[in-house]
Design an enzyme around this catalytic site. Structure first.
Site, PDB file in Angstrom:
ATOM      1  N   SER A 177       0.925  -1.264   0.048  1.00  0.00           N
ATOM      2  CA  SER A 177       0.203   0.090  -0.208  1.00  0.00           C
ATOM      3  C   SER A 177       0.809   1.210  -0.098  1.00  0.00           C
ATOM      4  O   SER A 177       1.418   1.429  -0.825  1.00  0.00           O
ATOM      5  CB  SER A 177      -1.021   0.022   1.022  1.00  0.00           C
ATOM      6  OG  SER A 177      -1.942   1.110   0.996  1.00  0.00           O
ATOM      7  N   ASP A 276      -9.670  -4.491  -5.176  1.00  0.00           N
ATOM      8  CA  ASP A 276      -9.097  -3.090  -4.547  1.00  0.00           C
ATOM      9  C   ASP A 276      -9.423  -1.878  -5.382  1.00  0.00           C
ATOM     10  O   ASP A 276      -9.157  -1.821  -6.399  1.00  0.00           O
ATOM     11  CB  ASP A 276      -7.484  -3.352  -4.588  1.00  0.00           C
ATOM     12  CG  ASP A 276      -6.834  -2.463  -3.822  1.00  0.00           C
ATOM     13  OD1 ASP A 276      -7.286  -1.309  -3.225  1.00  0.00           O
ATOM     14  OD2 ASP A 276      -5.360  -2.364  -3.821  1.00  0.00           O
TER      15      ASP A 276
END
Length: 333
Positions: A177, A276
């Site tokens: 991330s 995502d």
């Protein structure tokens, strides 16, 4: 050494700024991190993996620390002439939550280190809003330089694990991330600035990388794009970024961004997940690297029907186990 989190003691305090369900800043200056994982101590030998860990200080000013991980040594890799690859890892958390000393990170690094047989340095960089970007970028670059300085044995606060067991000719960087965003920016910097002793980064992995931009791409929703979590978060952690959501630090494909051909590593592994919100940005990054003229090897690894960084939160699932196996293979090449 862990990032400090201040929790308010009353519900009557006024909120000055917040990212819903993630972080709040109160008018009295206190900060509440809503999704932080508990801090856990290092372990001499983890009962599940046999990995040993310890905490070290890299710099006092600014304050940068790390947790080091060493796999269970076999007769072969315990010999002085047998070294193992080094992974410098940057944790996720949107640049404002998370810690190298958290339970989730500790569990995750134990799994990676045991399966890949690497020595890991998990960097605890400074967080926003107390330390706005680019502080995290600078901290992670400083940590990487500290690791590579062991090659010439001129490291300040040198560590015996790195000296005795780290193969400084096999340096990897990786992150999830926001940590993957740091990996990208670190790799670009390594293509321009030399590391200690001329050390080169062998490979970099970016899992569910946090990239964004002012205009939606692919399946991203047009409605409310400017108020999406990635947009709000970036403006929260880097309010002075030139270009805002089109800063090259968050949007590597924006016109005028540094060429991806300059990435300072030999191979890249980009992992994305089907559910995502950041998926299409990861695909775009992969395709942009391929088209850039970069001379390394890049691979895209997708896990469908999974959410952002699922492997980090649920390592017990079969899909997560497959991700760890793929990463271990990448780090052993």
């Amino acid at each position: 050494m862990a990032s400090t989190t201040t929790n308010p003691t009353t519900t009557t305090k006024e909120i000055a700024k917040e990212i819903p369900n993630l972080i709040r800043i109160y008018k009295d200056g206190t900060v509440e991190r809503l999704l932080d994982s508990p801090i856990v101590p290092p372990s001499l030998r983890d009962p599940d993996t046999g990995v040993s860990s310890k905490d070290i200080t890299i710099s006092d000013n600014p304050s940068i620390s790390a947790r080091l991980y060493l796999p269970k040594l076999t007769q072969s890799n315990n010999q002085e002439n047998q070294k193992i690859p080094i992974l410098v890892y940057f944790h996720g958390g949107g640049f404002c939550i998370g810690s190298a000393f958290s339970f989730l990170d500790h569990r995750y690094l134990n799994l990676i280190v045991s399966q890949a047989n690497v020595l890991a340095v998990s960097v605890d960089y400074r967080l926003a809003p107390e330390h706005l970007l680019p502080a995290a970028y600078e901290d992670c670059w400083t940590a990487l330089k500290w690791v590579t300085s062991h090659l010439a044995n001129n490291s300040v606060n040198s560590d015996p694990w790195l000296i005795n067991h780290g193969d400084l000719e096999k340096i990897y960087i990786g992150g999830d991330s926001a940590g993957a965003n740091i990996v990208h920016n670190t790799a670009l910097r390594a293509g321009v600035e030399s590391l200690s002793g001329g050390v080169k980064i062998i490979g970099a992995f970016l899992f569910c990388p946090y990239f964004w931009g002012s205009k939606p791409i692919g399946s991203e929703s047009v409605a409310g794009h400017e108020q999406s979590l990635p947009s709000l978060l970036w403006n929260f952690v880097y309010p002075d970024a030139t270009g805002g959501n089109d800063s090259p630090m968050i949007n590597p494909s924006v016109p005028g961004a540094p060429s991806l051909a300059g990435l300072g590593c030999s191979k890249l592994l980009v992992l994305i997940t089907g559910k995502d919100e950041l998926r299409d940005r990861g695909v775009s990054y992969f395709e942009s690297v391929k088209k850039s003229g970069w001379e390394g090897e890049v691979e895209l690894f997708e896990v469908e029907d999974e959410d952002h960084c699922f492997h980090f939160f649920h390592p017990e699932t079969e899909n997560a186990k497959n991700v760890i196996k793929r990463l271990a293979s990448f780090l052993q090449c």
